[in-house]
Every structure is written in C-alpha cells, then in structure tokens.
Motif scaffolding. Structure first.
Motif, mmCIF file in Angstrom:
data_model
loop_
_atom_site.group_PDB
_atom_site.id
_atom_site.type_symbol
_atom_site.label_atom_id
_atom_site.label_comp_id
_atom_site.label_asym_id
_atom_site.label_seq_id
_atom_site.Cartn_x
_atom_site.Cartn_y
_atom_site.Cartn_z
ATOM 1 N N GLY A 43 0.877 -1.157 -0.085
ATOM 2 C CA GLY A 43 -0.002 -0.037 -0.008
ATOM 3 C C GLY A 43 0.860 1.253 -0.108
ATOM 4 N N SER A 44 0.208 2.481 -0.257
ATOM 5 C CA SER A 44 0.960 3.841 -0.314
ATOM 6 C C SER A 44 1.408 4.074 1.242
ATOM 7 C CB SER A 44 0.024 4.753 -0.802
ATOM 8 O OG SER A 44 -1.095 4.869 0.215
ATOM 9 N N GLY A 45 2.752 4.353 0.970
ATOM 10 C CA GLY A 45 3.246 4.931 2.438
ATOM 11 C C GLY A 45 3.821 3.654 3.125
ATOM 12 N N GLY A 46 4.066 2.529 2.684
ATOM 13 C CA GLY A 46 4.449 1.180 3.286
ATOM 14 C C GLY A 46 5.822 1.391 3.813
ATOM 15 N N ALA A 47 6.375 2.067 4.861
ATOM 16 C CA ALA A 47 7.489 2.299 5.381
ATOM 17 C C ALA A 47 7.935 1.045 5.951
ATOM 18 C CB ALA A 47 7.381 3.500 6.313
ATOM 19 N N THR A 48 9.222 1.198 6.236
ATOM 20 C CA THR A 48 10.096 0.018 7.032
ATOM 21 C C THR A 48 9.242 -0.253 8.270
ATOM 22 O OG1 THR A 48 11.804 0.523 5.745
ATOM 23 C CG2 THR A 48 12.137 -1.147 7.735
ATOM 24 N N GLY A 49 9.137 -1.375 8.662
ATOM 25 C CA GLY A 49 8.461 -1.872 9.972
ATOM 26 C C GLY A 49 9.426 -2.063 10.988
ATOM 27 N N MET A 50 9.050 -2.917 12.323
ATOM 28 C CA MET A 50 9.949 -2.999 13.177
ATOM 29 C C MET A 50 11.078 -3.808 12.867
ATOM 30 S SD MET A 50 8.595 -1.356 15.702
ATOM 31 C CE MET A 50 9.816 -2.295 16.994
ATOM 32 N N ALA A 51 12.428 -3.596 13.311
ATOM 33 C CA ALA A 51 13.744 -4.102 13.103
ATOM 34 C C ALA A 51 14.080 -4.429 11.490
ATOM 35 C CB ALA A 51 13.430 -5.805 13.835
ATOM 36 N N LYS A 89 -1.595 -16.527 24.421
ATOM 37 C CA LYS A 89 -2.626 -15.476 24.775
ATOM 38 C C LYS A 89 -2.890 -14.212 23.797
ATOM 39 C CE LYS A 89 -2.906 -16.025 29.825
ATOM 40 N NZ LYS A 89 -3.116 -15.261 31.055
ATOM 41 N N TYR A 90 -1.646 -13.951 23.103
ATOM 42 C CA TYR A 90 -1.792 -12.971 21.859
ATOM 43 C C TYR A 90 -1.437 -13.381 20.770
ATOM 44 C CZ TYR A 90 -2.429 -9.946 26.203
ATOM 45 O OH TYR A 90 -2.765 -9.318 27.218
ATOM 46 N N CYS A 91 -1.631 -12.919 19.680
ATOM 47 C CA CYS A 91 -1.321 -13.111 18.267
ATOM 48 C C CYS A 91 0.317 -12.539 18.050
ATOM 49 C CB CYS A 91 -2.278 -12.592 17.364
ATOM 50 S SG CYS A 91 -1.872 -13.316 15.708
ATOM 51 N N VAL A 92 1.176 -13.378 18.398
ATOM 52 C CA VAL A 92 2.695 -13.038 17.963
ATOM 53 C C VAL A 92 3.031 -13.693 16.900
ATOM 54 C CG1 VAL A 92 4.905 -13.284 19.062
ATOM 55 C CG2 VAL A 92 3.014 -12.923 20.448
ATOM 56 N N ASP A 93 3.868 -12.811 16.331
ATOM 57 C CA ASP A 93 4.419 -13.411 14.833
ATOM 58 C C ASP A 93 6.015 -13.840 15.548
ATOM 59 O OD1 ASP A 93 6.241 -13.799 12.506
ATOM 60 O OD2 ASP A 93 5.939 -12.001 11.834
ATOM 61 N N THR A 94 5.742 -15.340 15.344
ATOM 62 C CA THR A 94 6.927 -15.893 16.011
ATOM 63 C C THR A 94 8.258 -15.986 15.233
ATOM 64 O OG1 THR A 94 6.230 -18.110 15.291
ATOM 65 C CG2 THR A 94 5.407 -17.500 17.448
ATOM 66 N N SER A 95 8.255 -15.397 14.192
ATOM 67 C CA SER A 95 9.598 -15.113 13.473
ATOM 68 C C SER A 95 9.900 -13.720 13.727
ATOM 69 C CB SER A 95 9.222 -15.340 12.037
ATOM 70 O OG SER A 95 8.394 -14.278 11.549
ATOM 71 N N ARG A 96 9.316 -12.908 14.759
ATOM 72 C CA ARG A 96 9.807 -11.636 14.766
ATOM 73 C C ARG A 96 9.687 -11.376 16.317
ATOM 74 N NH1 ARG A 96 7.011 -7.287 11.435
ATOM 75 N NH2 ARG A 96 4.929 -8.638 12.106
ATOM 76 N N VAL A 97 10.388 -12.061 17.230
ATOM 77 C CA VAL A 97 10.647 -11.856 18.551
ATOM 78 C C VAL A 97 12.006 -11.495 18.755
ATOM 79 C CG1 VAL A 97 10.678 -13.176 20.677
ATOM 80 C CG2 VAL A 97 9.101 -13.876 19.004
ATOM 81 N N PHE A 98 12.013 -10.041 19.425
ATOM 82 C CA PHE A 98 13.365 -9.459 19.802
ATOM 83 C C PHE A 98 13.630 -9.092 21.184
ATOM 84 C CE2 PHE A 98 11.185 -8.455 15.813
ATOM 85 C CZ PHE A 98 12.337 -8.558 14.641
ATOM 86 N N ALA A 99 14.840 -9.226 21.393
ATOM 87 C CA ALA A 99 15.160 -8.493 22.774
ATOM 88 C C ALA A 99 16.362 -7.436 22.720
ATOM 89 C CB ALA A 99 15.923 -9.799 23.669
ATOM 90 N N THR A 100 16.227 -6.707 23.766
ATOM 91 C CA THR A 100 17.201 -5.747 24.124
ATOM 92 C C THR A 100 17.501 -5.254 25.265
ATOM 93 O OG1 THR A 100 17.737 -3.533 23.245
ATOM 94 C CG2 THR A 100 15.600 -3.682 23.862
ATOM 95 N N GLY A 101 18.555 -4.892 26.075
ATOM 96 C CA GLY A 101 18.625 -4.579 27.158
ATOM 97 C C GLY A 101 19.980 -3.391 27.333
#
Length: 191
Positions: free
Chosen positions: A5-13, A162-174
């Motif tokens: 779609g128009s304006g499809g910017a880069t998403g998370m990660a 419990k939630y709809c998670v994309d299991t191919s996009r699980v990230f961690a930071t600290g």
C-alpha cells in the motif's frame, strides 16, 4: 501475490512487512503486516487484555517466587494480526516499569501500536562481591540455564498462547546487565 500500500514504510527491526507480501497479504501504510506471518497459538484467542501499562505476574514451574513484568499491548490490538514481540531487560537494580519509560521503544516514531512489549523484572541475587542486587541470572552451563531463562521461556510461552505474536519476529534488547542477559538470550534462542 499481495500488494504494498501507499506509504509502506519499513516496519519493526528493519522488515517491511515481508510476511504480508510473501503470503498474499497487503502491506498497508506504515508497514503494518496483515498477512499471517508466523502466527503463535494465541492468534484467534479473544478476551486478552490490552493497554500499555499492565503490571503482570507469572508463576514459573519449579520456582517459588512469583515473577513480575510490565506488559504493553496496543489498544488497537487484533487477535488475528500477528505482531512482533519485543523484550526489554533492565540493568542491575532496575525494573521493568523503569525500562519501559527509559527505553522509549513505544513512541509513535519507534513502534508504538505496532508490537507487543514485555519488560521483565529480575530478582535479588548475591553478586560476585558479596553484595545483593536486583540482577539477571545468566546460564551456569549447558545443563543449568538458571532461573531467569526459565522465566524467559515461561513468559514467551504465556504471551504467545494469549496473544497473536509473529513468532518469526521475537526480539530482545537490554542495558548494562540487561544487555548481557540479552546477549545470552540471543545465543541460546537465536533461532
């Protein structure tokens, strides 16, 4: 084949909704994926709470202390759209609540409303110098991952059920000791 779609910017990660385009879905404005991604068991589960300041508790099998964490689920969350799942680990003496505030991962420009965030709390442990501090327990060897890895595993399982998670996009930071713990998480669970 789906369309962008128009304006499809880069998403998370750094992804650009590849799951949506690859699976015949549509990538809409802002890079939101509406394709299936790699859905968790929680996709389709209704009634899970939303909100950005949920203080939660979790009992981990084999542990006597109930573990705590701050959970942030977008108000506009849909149980049919897999979202990225991001962990934020605090440094020595920190808290999940403080991490949510100081990391600022959820601002409009950095992902607000586009992911599920969990900010776990470590427990008090005896440090190498003999003092006590709130700190993460890193793995003690291949056969003893420690109490915080059990907490991490239980938290992933709990939230993905419990939630709809994309299991191919699980990230961690600290930060600080949380950064060290994140490094261990990446080494053990990088796949």
């Amino acid at each position: 084949g789906g369309a962008t779609g128009s304006g499809g910017a880069t998403g998370m990660a750094g992804t650009s909704g590849a799951a949506g385009t690859a699976d015949g879905g549509t990538t809409g404005a802002g890079g939101t994926t509406t394709g299936p991604g790699t859905p968790s068991a929680g996709c389709g589960v209704t009634g899970s709470s939303t909100g950005t300041t949920q203080d939660m508790m979790l009992t981990v099998s084999g542990q006597t202390t109930v573990r705590t964490y701050r959970l942030s689920v977008p108000i506009g969350y849909s149980p049919t759209m897999p979202l990225p799942f991001i962990f934020g680990f605090h440094g020595v003496g920190g808290t999940g609540i403080g991490t949510q505030s100081s990391f600022n991962l959820e601002s409009a420009s950095t992902g607000g409303g586009k992911a599920i965030f969990a900010y776990p709390d470590a427990l008090t442990k005896v440090e190498p110098d003999g003092t006590s501090a709130i700190d993460w327990v890193t793995p003690l060897g291949a056969s003893n991952k420690g109490i915080d890895f059990a907490f991490f595993e239980a938290l992933v399982q709990e939230l993905e059920s419990k939630y709809c998670v994309d299991t191919s996009r699980v990230f961690a930071t600290g930060i600080s000791a949380g950064g060290i713990f994140t490094n261990f998480v990446g080494c053990w669970y990088g796949n």
